[in-house]
Design a protein around this motif. Sequence first.
Motif, PDB file in Angstrom:
ATOM      1  N   ALA A   1       0.843  -1.189   0.000  1.00 57.41           N
ATOM      2  CA  ALA A   1       0.000   0.000   0.000  1.00 57.41           C
ATOM      3  C   ALA A   1       0.882   1.244   0.000  1.00 57.41           C
ATOM      4  O   ALA A   1       2.014   1.200   0.478  1.00 57.41           O
ATOM      5  CB  ALA A   1      -0.926   0.016   1.212  1.00 57.41           C
ATOM      6  N   GLY A   2       0.345   2.339  -0.532  1.00 58.31           N
ATOM      7  CA  GLY A   2       1.082   3.592  -0.544  1.00 58.31           C
ATOM      8  C   GLY A   2       0.138   4.765  -0.382  1.00 58.31           C
ATOM      9  O   GLY A   2      -1.064   4.647  -0.670  1.00 58.31           O
ATOM     10  N   ILE A   3       0.687   5.888   0.072  1.00 56.21           N
ATOM     11  CA  ILE A   3      -0.136   7.071   0.302  1.00 56.21           C
ATOM     12  C   ILE A   3       0.679   8.306  -0.022  1.00 56.21           C
ATOM     13  O   ILE A   3       1.875   8.374   0.256  1.00 56.21           O
ATOM     14  CB  ILE A   3      -0.657   7.098   1.759  1.00 56.21           C
ATOM     15  CG1 ILE A   3      -1.729   8.165   1.944  1.00 56.21           C
ATOM     16  CG2 ILE A   3       0.479   7.259   2.764  1.00 56.21           C
ATOM     17  CD1 ILE A   3      -2.540   7.989   3.224  1.00 56.21           C
ATOM     18  N   THR A   4       0.034   9.281  -0.648  1.00 58.57           N
ATOM     19  CA  THR A   4       0.715  10.507  -1.022  1.00 58.57           C
ATOM     20  C   THR A   4       1.073  11.338   0.214  1.00 58.57           C
ATOM     21  O   THR A   4       0.553  11.100   1.300  1.00 58.57           O
ATOM     22  CB  THR A   4      -0.179  11.325  -1.967  1.00 58.57           C
ATOM     23  OG1 THR A   4      -1.461  11.528  -1.347  1.00 58.57           O
ATOM     24  CG2 THR A   4      -0.375  10.589  -3.286  1.00 58.57           C
ATOM     25  N   TRP A   5       1.938  12.320   0.029  1.00 60.50           N
ATOM     26  CA  TRP A   5       2.456  13.029   1.200  1.00 60.50           C
ATOM     27  C   TRP A   5       1.389  13.842   1.904  1.00 60.50           C
ATOM     28  O   TRP A   5       1.485  14.081   3.104  1.00 60.50           O
ATOM     29  CB  TRP A   5       3.666  13.880   0.827  1.00 60.50           C
ATOM     30  CG  TRP A   5       3.374  15.097   0.001  1.00 60.50           C
ATOM     31  CD1 TRP A   5       3.261  15.173  -1.352  1.00 60.50           C
ATOM     32  CD2 TRP A   5       3.168  16.433   0.485  1.00 60.50           C
ATOM     33  NE1 TRP A   5       3.002  16.458  -1.737  1.00 60.50           N
ATOM     34  CE2 TRP A   5       2.944  17.250  -0.651  1.00 60.50           C
ATOM     35  CE3 TRP A   5       3.160  17.011   1.755  1.00 60.50           C
ATOM     36  CZ2 TRP A   5       2.702  18.620  -0.533  1.00 60.50           C
ATOM     37  CZ3 TRP A   5       2.931  18.378   1.861  1.00 60.50           C
ATOM     38  CH2 TRP A   5       2.700  19.155   0.729  1.00 60.50           C
ATOM     39  N   ARG A   6       0.359  14.236   1.180  1.00 60.53           N
ATOM     40  CA  ARG A   6      -0.737  14.941   1.831  1.00 60.53           C
ATOM     41  C   ARG A   6      -1.832  13.994   2.305  1.00 60.53           C
ATOM     42  O   ARG A   6      -2.764  14.413   2.985  1.00 60.53           O
ATOM     43  CB  ARG A   6      -1.347  15.967   0.876  1.00 60.53           C
ATOM     44  CG  ARG A   6      -0.477  17.185   0.661  1.00 60.53           C
ATOM     45  CD  ARG A   6      -1.203  18.216  -0.178  1.00 60.53           C
ATOM     46  NE  ARG A   6      -0.429  19.450  -0.312  1.00 60.53           N
ATOM     47  CZ  ARG A   6      -0.839  20.506  -0.999  1.00 60.53           C
ATOM     48  NH1 ARG A   6      -2.010  20.481  -1.614  1.00 60.53           N
ATOM     49  NH2 ARG A   6      -0.082  21.570  -1.067  1.00 60.53           N
ATOM     50  N   GLY A   7      -1.729  12.741   1.886  1.00 59.59           N
ATOM     51  CA  GLY A   7      -2.735  11.776   2.300  1.00 59.59           C
ATOM     52  C   GLY A   7      -3.988  11.777   1.458  1.00 59.59           C
ATOM     53  O   GLY A   7      -4.953  11.093   1.770  1.00 59.59           O
ATOM     54  N   GLY A   8      -3.966  12.533   0.359  1.00 61.34           N
ATOM     55  CA  GLY A   8      -5.173  12.651  -0.439  1.00 61.34           C
ATOM     56  C   GLY A   8      -5.461  11.434  -1.300  1.00 61.34           C
ATOM     57  O   GLY A   8      -6.612  11.191  -1.681  1.00 61.34           O
ATOM     58  N   ASN A   9      -4.415  10.692  -1.618  1.00 68.30           N
ATOM     59  CA  ASN A   9      -4.588   9.505  -2.462  1.00 68.30           C
ATOM     60  C   ASN A   9      -3.872   8.324  -1.844  1.00 68.30           C
ATOM     61  O   ASN A   9      -2.746   8.451  -1.359  1.00 68.30           O
ATOM     62  CB  ASN A   9      -4.038   9.758  -3.863  1.00 68.30           C
ATOM     63  CG  ASN A   9      -4.888  10.747  -4.637  1.00 68.30           C
ATOM     64  OD1 ASN A   9      -6.046  10.483  -4.945  1.00 68.30           O
ATOM     65  ND2 ASN A   9      -4.326  11.897  -4.944  1.00 68.30           N
ATOM     66  N   SER A  10      -4.519   7.183  -1.874  1.00 67.82           N
ATOM     67  CA  SER A  10      -3.912   5.957  -1.361  1.00 67.82           C
ATOM     68  C   SER A  10      -4.083   4.838  -2.366  1.00 67.82           C
ATOM     69  O   SER A  10      -4.996   4.871  -3.210  1.00 67.82           O
ATOM     70  CB  SER A  10      -4.515   5.566  -0.010  1.00 67.82           C
ATOM     71  OG  SER A  10      -5.896   5.327  -0.127  1.00 67.82           O
ATOM     72  N   TYR A  11      -3.226   3.857  -2.277  1.00 68.98           N
ATOM     73  CA  TYR A  11      -3.207   2.753  -3.229  1.00 68.98           C
ATOM     74  C   TYR A  11      -2.987   1.453  -2.458  1.00 68.98           C
ATOM     75  O   TYR A  11      -2.216   1.424  -1.508  1.00 68.98           O
ATOM     76  CB  TYR A  11      -2.081   2.957  -4.245  1.00 68.98           C
ATOM     77  CG  TYR A  11      -2.091   4.320  -4.883  1.00 68.98           C
ATOM     78  CD1 TYR A  11      -1.443   5.405  -4.289  1.00 68.98           C
ATOM     79  CD2 TYR A  11      -2.781   4.543  -6.067  1.00 68.98           C
ATOM     80  CE1 TYR A  11      -1.460   6.661  -4.852  1.00 68.98           C
ATOM     81  CE2 TYR A  11      -2.809   5.807  -6.647  1.00 68.98           C
ATOM     82  CZ  TYR A  11      -2.153   6.857  -6.039  1.00 68.98           C
ATOM     83  OH  TYR A  11      -2.185   8.099  -6.602  1.00 68.98           O
TER      84      TYR A  11
END
Length: 118
Positions: free
Chosen positions: A45-55
Amino acid sequence: QVQLLESGGGLVQAGGSLRLSCTASERAAMAWFRQTPGKEREFVAGITWRGGNSYHSNSVRGRFRISRDSKNTAYLQMNNLKPEDTAVYYCAATQGSVSFRASDYADWGQGTQVTVSS
């Protein structure tokens, strides 16, 4: 270089839950990978630095959820764990975009063991 400190692994029965935490020394996109002996590191799993998008990978989608707080800590909530989830879980960070490839991450945590018994 981003410093990463992980916690939260352990032993759990199948169907149980665990939550992993990873605190970064600075803001970055973050991800969780896992690895078993003899295999390559696998994106979880991964998440952008602002937390707006996750995978999330297909193998964990619907059971695991990545999130982060405002203080550079990422979490991996793992529910309905299966024996095949047994692995060493690594936190990774990048100043770039979230990637599914381990080679795109320069900074890694020390790893935490997750063991799921049947």
